[in-house]
Design an enzyme around this catalytic site. Structure first.
Site, PDB file in Angstrom:
ATOM      1  N   GLU A   1     -12.685   3.219  -8.320  1.00  0.00           N
ATOM      2  CA  GLU A   1     -13.276   4.295  -9.127  1.00  0.00           C
ATOM      3  C   GLU A   1     -13.784   3.768 -10.491  1.00  0.00           C
ATOM      4  O   GLU A   1     -14.165   4.367 -11.533  1.00  0.00           O
ATOM      5  CB  GLU A   1     -12.598   5.626  -9.609  1.00  0.00           C
ATOM      6  CG  GLU A   1     -11.673   6.037  -8.446  1.00  0.00           C
ATOM      7  CD  GLU A   1     -12.271   6.475  -7.027  1.00  0.00           C
ATOM      8  OE1 GLU A   1     -12.060   5.367  -6.091  1.00  0.00           O
ATOM      9  OE2 GLU A   1     -12.943   7.105  -6.984  1.00  0.00           O
ATOM     10  N   TYR A  14     -12.278   1.639 -12.563  1.00  0.00           N
ATOM     11  CA  TYR A  14     -10.807   1.362 -13.823  1.00  0.00           C
ATOM     12  C   TYR A  14     -10.524  -0.114 -13.776  1.00  0.00           C
ATOM     13  O   TYR A  14     -11.267  -1.058 -13.149  1.00  0.00           O
ATOM     14  CB  TYR A  14      -9.635   2.007 -13.239  1.00  0.00           C
ATOM     15  CG  TYR A  14      -9.841   3.649 -13.393  1.00  0.00           C
ATOM     16  CD1 TYR A  14     -10.068   4.228 -14.688  1.00  0.00           C
ATOM     17  CD2 TYR A  14      -9.920   4.459 -12.338  1.00  0.00           C
ATOM     18  CE1 TYR A  14     -10.275   5.526 -14.630  1.00  0.00           C
ATOM     19  CE2 TYR A  14      -9.872   5.798 -12.311  1.00  0.00           C
ATOM     20  CZ  TYR A  14     -10.065   6.229 -13.507  1.00  0.00           C
ATOM     21  OH  TYR A  14     -10.231   7.900 -13.719  1.00  0.00           O
ATOM     22  N   ARG A  55      -5.659   1.147  -3.812  1.00  0.00           N
ATOM     23  CA  ARG A  55      -6.803   1.741  -3.609  1.00  0.00           C
ATOM     24  C   ARG A  55      -7.994   0.761  -3.807  1.00  0.00           C
ATOM     25  O   ARG A  55      -8.044   0.437  -4.959  1.00  0.00           O
ATOM     26  CB  ARG A  55      -6.593   2.789  -4.783  1.00  0.00           C
ATOM     27  CG  ARG A  55      -7.897   3.757  -4.441  1.00  0.00           C
ATOM     28  CD  ARG A  55      -7.559   5.131  -3.977  1.00  0.00           C
ATOM     29  NE  ARG A  55      -8.628   6.016  -3.947  1.00  0.00           N
ATOM     30  CZ  ARG A  55      -8.896   7.223  -4.535  1.00  0.00           C
ATOM     31  NH1 ARG A  55      -8.060   7.524  -5.447  1.00  0.00           N
ATOM     32  NH2 ARG A  55      -9.950   7.997  -4.270  1.00  0.00           N
ATOM     33  N   HIS A 105     -16.897   5.797 -11.655  1.00  0.00           N
ATOM     34  CA  HIS A 105     -17.048   7.312 -12.118  1.00  0.00           C
ATOM     35  C   HIS A 105     -18.596   7.287 -13.002  1.00  0.00           C
ATOM     36  O   HIS A 105     -19.000   8.346 -13.169  1.00  0.00           O
ATOM     37  CB  HIS A 105     -16.186   7.502 -13.330  1.00  0.00           C
ATOM     38  CG  HIS A 105     -14.700   7.798 -12.899  1.00  0.00           C
ATOM     39  ND1 HIS A 105     -14.698   8.951 -11.823  1.00  0.00           N
ATOM     40  CD2 HIS A 105     -13.371   7.468 -13.026  1.00  0.00           C
ATOM     41  CE1 HIS A 105     -13.161   9.168 -11.560  1.00  0.00           C
ATOM     42  NE2 HIS A 105     -12.708   8.443 -12.209  1.00  0.00           N
ATOM     43  N   GLN A 124     -15.012  23.499 -10.641  1.00  0.00           N
ATOM     44  CA  GLN A 124     -15.089  24.379 -11.938  1.00  0.00           C
ATOM     45  C   GLN A 124     -13.797  24.370 -12.529  1.00  0.00           C
ATOM     46  O   GLN A 124     -13.612  24.539 -13.654  1.00  0.00           O
ATOM     47  CB  GLN A 124     -15.650  25.655 -11.347  1.00  0.00           C
ATOM     48  CG  GLN A 124     -17.171  25.616 -11.014  1.00  0.00           C
ATOM     49  CD  GLN A 124     -17.613  26.971 -10.584  1.00  0.00           C
ATOM     50  OE1 GLN A 124     -18.186  26.931  -9.560  1.00  0.00           O
ATOM     51  NE2 GLN A 124     -17.380  27.908 -11.314  1.00  0.00           N
TER      52      GLN A 124
HETATM   53  P1  FAD Z   1     -19.703  40.583  -7.538  1.00  0.00           P
HETATM   54  O1  FAD Z   1     -19.777  39.381  -6.938  1.00  0.00           O
HETATM   55  O2  FAD Z   1     -20.974  40.966  -8.168  1.00  0.00           O
HETATM   56  O3  FAD Z   1     -19.182  41.628  -6.918  1.00  0.00           O
HETATM   57  C1  FAD Z   1     -19.249  43.263  -7.037  1.00  0.00           C
HETATM   58  C2  FAD Z   1     -19.243  44.252  -5.836  1.00  0.00           C
HETATM   59  O4  FAD Z   1     -19.264  45.536  -6.230  1.00  0.00           O
HETATM   60  C3  FAD Z   1     -20.444  44.120  -5.025  1.00  0.00           C
HETATM   61  O5  FAD Z   1     -20.130  43.793  -3.763  1.00  0.00           O
HETATM   62  C4  FAD Z   1     -21.110  45.507  -5.162  1.00  0.00           C
HETATM   63  O6  FAD Z   1     -21.586  45.980  -3.969  1.00  0.00           O
HETATM   64  C5  FAD Z   1     -19.837  46.341  -5.266  1.00  0.00           C
HETATM   65  N1  FAD Z   1     -20.027  47.525  -6.091  1.00  0.00           N
HETATM   66  C6  FAD Z   1     -20.710  47.737  -7.393  1.00  0.00           C
HETATM   67  N2  FAD Z   1     -20.783  49.031  -7.720  1.00  0.00           N
HETATM   68  C7  FAD Z   1     -20.180  49.708  -6.658  1.00  0.00           C
HETATM   69  C8  FAD Z   1     -19.583  51.041  -6.279  1.00  0.00           C
HETATM   70  N3  FAD Z   1     -19.959  51.952  -7.054  1.00  0.00           N
HETATM   71  N4  FAD Z   1     -18.664  51.260  -5.193  1.00  0.00           N
HETATM   72  C9  FAD Z   1     -18.659  50.381  -4.428  1.00  0.00           C
HETATM   73  N5  FAD Z   1     -18.926  49.059  -4.732  1.00  0.00           N
HETATM   74  C10 FAD Z   1     -19.583  48.530  -5.497  1.00  0.00           C
HETATM   75  N6  FAD Z   1     -20.069  31.315  -9.375  1.00  0.00           N
HETATM   76  C11 FAD Z   1     -19.347  30.332  -9.378  1.00  0.00           C
HETATM   77  O7  FAD Z   1     -18.120  30.372 -10.132  1.00  0.00           O
HETATM   78  N7  FAD Z   1     -19.723  29.207  -8.800  1.00  0.00           N
HETATM   79  C12 FAD Z   1     -21.113  28.985  -8.124  1.00  0.00           C
HETATM   80  O8  FAD Z   1     -21.222  27.960  -7.661  1.00  0.00           O
HETATM   81  C13 FAD Z   1     -21.628  30.312  -8.133  1.00  0.00           C
HETATM   82  N8  FAD Z   1     -22.728  30.177  -7.640  1.00  0.00           N
HETATM   83  C14 FAD Z   1     -23.574  31.404  -7.376  1.00  0.00           C
HETATM   84  C15 FAD Z   1     -24.854  31.411  -6.812  1.00  0.00           C
HETATM   85  C16 FAD Z   1     -25.728  32.424  -6.897  1.00  0.00           C
HETATM   86  C17 FAD Z   1     -27.045  32.543  -6.394  1.00  0.00           C
HETATM   87  C18 FAD Z   1     -25.135  33.800  -7.362  1.00  0.00           C
HETATM   88  C19 FAD Z   1     -25.992  35.012  -7.530  1.00  0.00           C
HETATM   89  C20 FAD Z   1     -23.873  33.670  -8.028  1.00  0.00           C
HETATM   90  C21 FAD Z   1     -23.060  32.546  -8.067  1.00  0.00           C
HETATM   91  N9  FAD Z   1     -22.031  32.535  -8.561  1.00  0.00           N
HETATM   92  C22 FAD Z   1     -21.074  31.396  -8.576  1.00  0.00           C
HETATM   93  C23 FAD Z   1     -21.529  33.798  -9.386  1.00  0.00           C
HETATM   94  C24 FAD Z   1     -20.361  34.656  -8.616  1.00  0.00           C
HETATM   95  O9  FAD Z   1     -20.738  34.825  -7.268  1.00  0.00           O
HETATM   96  C25 FAD Z   1     -19.834  35.434  -9.411  1.00  0.00           C
HETATM   97  O10 FAD Z   1     -19.335  35.031 -10.881  1.00  0.00           O
HETATM   98  C26 FAD Z   1     -18.748  36.470  -8.810  1.00  0.00           C
HETATM   99  O11 FAD Z   1     -19.279  36.858  -7.685  1.00  0.00           O
HETATM  100  C27 FAD Z   1     -18.183  37.590  -9.623  1.00  0.00           C
HETATM  101  O12 FAD Z   1     -17.649  38.510  -8.969  1.00  0.00           O
HETATM  102  P2  FAD Z   1     -17.489  40.000  -9.247  1.00  0.00           P
HETATM  103  O13 FAD Z   1     -16.203  40.355  -8.041  1.00  0.00           O
HETATM  104  O14 FAD Z   1     -17.126  40.295 -10.242  1.00  0.00           O
HETATM  105  O15 FAD Z   1     -18.654  40.667  -8.745  1.00  0.00           O
HETATM  106 FE1  SF4 Z   2     -11.545  22.132  -7.635  1.00  0.00          FE
HETATM  107 FE2  SF4 Z   2     -10.557  24.589  -6.431  1.00  0.00          FE
HETATM  108 FE3  SF4 Z   2     -13.079  24.073  -6.744  1.00  0.00          FE
HETATM  109 FE4  SF4 Z   2     -11.577  22.625  -4.758  1.00  0.00          FE
HETATM  110  S1  SF4 Z   2     -12.029  24.797  -4.798  1.00  0.00           S
HETATM  111  S2  SF4 Z   2     -13.071  21.853  -6.194  1.00  0.00           S
HETATM  112  S3  SF4 Z   2      -9.712  22.522  -6.123  1.00  0.00           S
HETATM  113  S4  SF4 Z   2     -11.760  24.256  -8.409  1.00  0.00           S
END
Ligand code: FAD
Ligand code: SF4
Length: 674
Positions: free
Chosen positions: A165, A167, A215, A253, A340
């Protein structure tokens, strides 16, 4: 038995590994924490209890010059060894085996005392290293040997010498970083000398009954790295010098090719270990993006490696091996390769964890104990936050009902999983589906819960996990037929033309652009296509696997323009260890980045905007709005006012686009204390 190769013991002479799964080295940040040793002992002992055959610790420096950063973990005194006894005892108590990795960072050390073969600064650290003198090299070898002996007295079953990597040891091996003219520089025999002396002298002083893993950087992926012939030569010398096992190192890296991110196909680099198996006779360990038993079993059954190393999958699920042994791979909480909460945290000097498992590295403070006060709980929203809260609360013994307006669980993960390179998100949803089944969560889909429903209900606790609404933007002509939201494109699959403006350069803007530039998805199974895209020569005729190879990204038939109002580089807020991959991938597909604009209007001509006080018109077929999100929590305040016990988590609590880490963490922590 379903995975008979995984569970075949490996006799290494003086000891036997009970299976072929090794937990690879990972720095977690606990090493430098207050009471870190106790926390690490608990963390590793859970993985030992989970059945892993051999654990390798995060890197421990043999001296101060070798620190990864100021005051990083080091083993150079008896006091250090005594402290580590807690770790080895905890692992042995659970029937596990553990090796300590010795890592000297050389010029990667993020501190002013770092040293290297030559005075050449690395592109990823601000500190120019001191050149090691010959006596400095001798002292370094002594420190490694001392460190290995101390590891033995601490009760470790062996050590891993970190030779890859990029190092220190790697820095000696290649001309890129070694410009010396003495017996440690110049000819390859000289550049290999440090690595060979380290292994030889360590073997002499620790005796025969102690594991030494080396490694080996088998594929440097940097200009002026090692050729395949050189790697083989070194591997043979290391074997002769007394190593027990050789582990595969892929990439430095500073390499600009992704090696472990989500978008890297599973087992994308196992062909390198397979090639080395033709050359060496000691057991070889393979690694990189192996996260499920099916992949591990296939590699072993085809004889491509003797041991599978996985690191992050053991953050995601400490029970990985036991679940595989019980043929319950559908219960594994799969590492999605997002970085992340693990690598991104470590690079920000924060304790690592895991997006899909917030307990990782927090085992002493976050626990899901059975409840003594069984409650009826409603969770509104089955996105990541609601899923974590519902399944953990049910696991603790509560009676949980999970509602979602949609026809399936998953929330925004159902959108995210469609982005090329994010296919692993399917696994998280599979995991939660299984948890729902195991812990009897009642799921009510196609069920938009109203305030009236909840006011009338007799739930003891209500958890609002209703996520977000896409942010509305105020541009003249926003209702024009050319305008689509990211939901229209990704969820409702509305048709998109050939010239497209994407408004917003956050994570979702990047994902939408990635989606639109892929006519043909390079899936997680298509390793050869992926290697070609990134310019990696599988025949290994090119030095370091990349020299004089042109990346072959398939040009998109769409022309994408990505816009943002602010200054600065595009994707500056993306993950620390993955943002460059997204940027690089879009650049290679000729996506054009346009910053510091203000939007004027949208009409039949396209997008009107101003840049540097100059009015411009961009003719496009569609304008896709990815301008952020706002929290959707209309139910929360009225329920609170009505005297209900109500909580709000995830995007509903705080909308931050790419933030499933916080959503799952909040859901888990709330469920742990209800
Ligand atoms: P949400 O996932 O928005 O879920 C909320 C849910 O509540 C929905 O299913 C909705 O239908 C339901 N709901 C709302 N109101 C009601 C109601 N009144 N009654 C019943 N159900 C209801 N995050 C990452 O960390 N890494 C990533 O790589 C990543 N990539 C992403 C890529 C895309 C294209 C998108 C759109 C998002 C991405 N995210 C990513 C973001 C991640 O998906 C969100 O941070 C996460 O889904 C938030 O979770 P949550 O449960 O708070 O809300
Ligand atoms: Fe790291 Fe967990 Fe994401 Fe895997 S799922 S890359 S262990 S944060």
């Amino acid at each position: 038995m379903k995975y008979k190769y995984i569970f075949e013991p490996l006799d290494i002479g003086f000891t036997t590994l009970k299976n072929r799964i090794l937990m690879g080295s990972m720095h977690t940040g606990l090493e430098e924490e207050k009471n870190g040793i106790d926390k690490i002992a608990t963390y590793y002992s859970e993985r030992a209890k989970g059945g892993v055959g051999l654990i390798v610790t995060g890197g421990i420096s043999p001296n101060i010059q070798g620190w990864t950063g100021p005051f990083a973990a080091r083993m150079s005194t008896k006091k250090h060894a005594i402290q580590h006894q807690k770790i080895t005892e905890a692992v042995h108590k659970e029937g596990g085996k553990i090796c300590m990795q010795i890592l000297h960072s050389g010029r990667y050390g993020y501190h002013p005392f770092n040293v290297a073969p030559s005075k050449i600064k690395s592109p990823i650290t601000p500190f120019k290293p001191f050149k090691l003198t010959q006596s400095g090299i001798k002292r370094t070898i002594r420190d490694f040997v001392n460190c290995a002996k101390l590891a033995k007295t601490a009760g470790y079953d062996g050590i891993e010498i970190m030779g890859s990597e990029g190092y220190l040891i790697n820095q000696f091996i290649v001309k890129r970083t070694n410009k010396r003219k003495d017996r440690y520089g110049g000819a390859y025999e000289n550049r290999m000398r440090l690595a060979i002396e380290l292994v030889k002298q360590t073997r002499q002083s620790v005796g025969e009954d102690f594991i030494i893993i080396y490694r080996l950087s088998m594929l440097d992926l940097v200009e002026n790295g090692s050729s395949w012939e050189e790697v083989v030569q070194l591997g043979k010398e290391i074997e002769k010098a007394g190593a027990t096992l050789i582990n595969t190192g892929i990439g430095w890296h500073e390499s600009r090719i992704p090696t472990i991110a989500t978008s890297v196909p599973r087992a994308a680099f196992t062909w390198v270990t397979k090639k080395m198996k033709e050359e060496l006779s000691i057991p070889l360990i393979t690694s990189n993006r192996i996260n499920m038993p099916e992949t591990a079993e296939k590699i072993l059954s085809e004889g491509d490696a003797d041991i599978i190393s996985m690191a992050r999958p053991f953050l995601a699920d400490p029970e990985w091996v036991n679940k595989a042994a019980q043929e319950k791979s559908d219960e594994i909480n799969t590492c999605i390769g997002c970085n992340q909460a693990c690598l991104d945290h470590v690079f920000q000097q924060k304790v690592a964890s895991c997006l899909v498992n917030p307990r990782a590295c927090h085992e002493t403070e976050l626990n899901y104990y059975p409840t003594e006060n069984k409650k009826k709980i409603a969770v509104i929203g089955a996105g990541p936050a609601g899923l974590a809260a519902a399944t953990i609360a049910a696991q603790r013994g509560h009676v949980v009902t999970l509602f979602d307006a949609d026809k399936e669980i998953g929330g925004q993960f159902n959108i995210a999983k469609q982005i090329p390179g994010k296919e692993e998100f399917y696994e998280t949803l599979r995991y939660f589906r299984k948890q729902i089944e195991i812990h009897n969560v009642a799921v009510k889909l196609n069920n938009t819960v109203s305030l009236t429903d909840l006011k009338k209900s007799n739930f003891d606790e209500i958890i609002i996990a209703t996520g977000i609404k896409p942010r509305e933007v105020n541009i003249e002509g926003i209702n024009h037929k050319k305008v689509l939201s990211y939901i229209d494109v990704l969820k409702h699959k509305k048709a998109v033309g050939k010239r497209v403006a994407v408004i917003g350069a956050g994570g979702i803007g990047f994902d939408v652009s990635e989606y639109l530039t892929h006519e043909e998805v390079v899936t997680s199974q298509n390793i050869d296509a992926w290697l070609k895209e990134w310019g990696i020569d599988k025949t290994f005729k090119s030095r370091a696997g990349i020299e004089n190879v042109q990346p072959a990204f398939k040009a998109s038939s769409r022309t994408i323009f990505m816009f943002k109002r602010s200054k600065g580089k595009f994707g500056g807020n993306l993950g620390k260890t993955t943002g460059w991959i997204h940027r690089s991938s879009l650049k290679k597909k000729q996506v054009q980045f346009i910053a510091e604009v203000s939007y004027t209007k949208i009409d039949d001509q396209g997008l009107h905007y101003t840049q540097n006080q100059e009015a411009k018109i961009l003719a496009v077929d569609n304008i896709i709005i990815c301008a952020g999100q706002t929290s959707y929590k209309e139910l929360y305040q009225p329920l609170l006012d009505a005297g209900k016990k109500v909580h709000v988590i995830g995007g509903a609590h705080f909308a931050a686009e790419i933030d499933a880490k916080r959503a799952i963490n909040q859901g888990a922590r709330l469920a742990a204390k209800l």
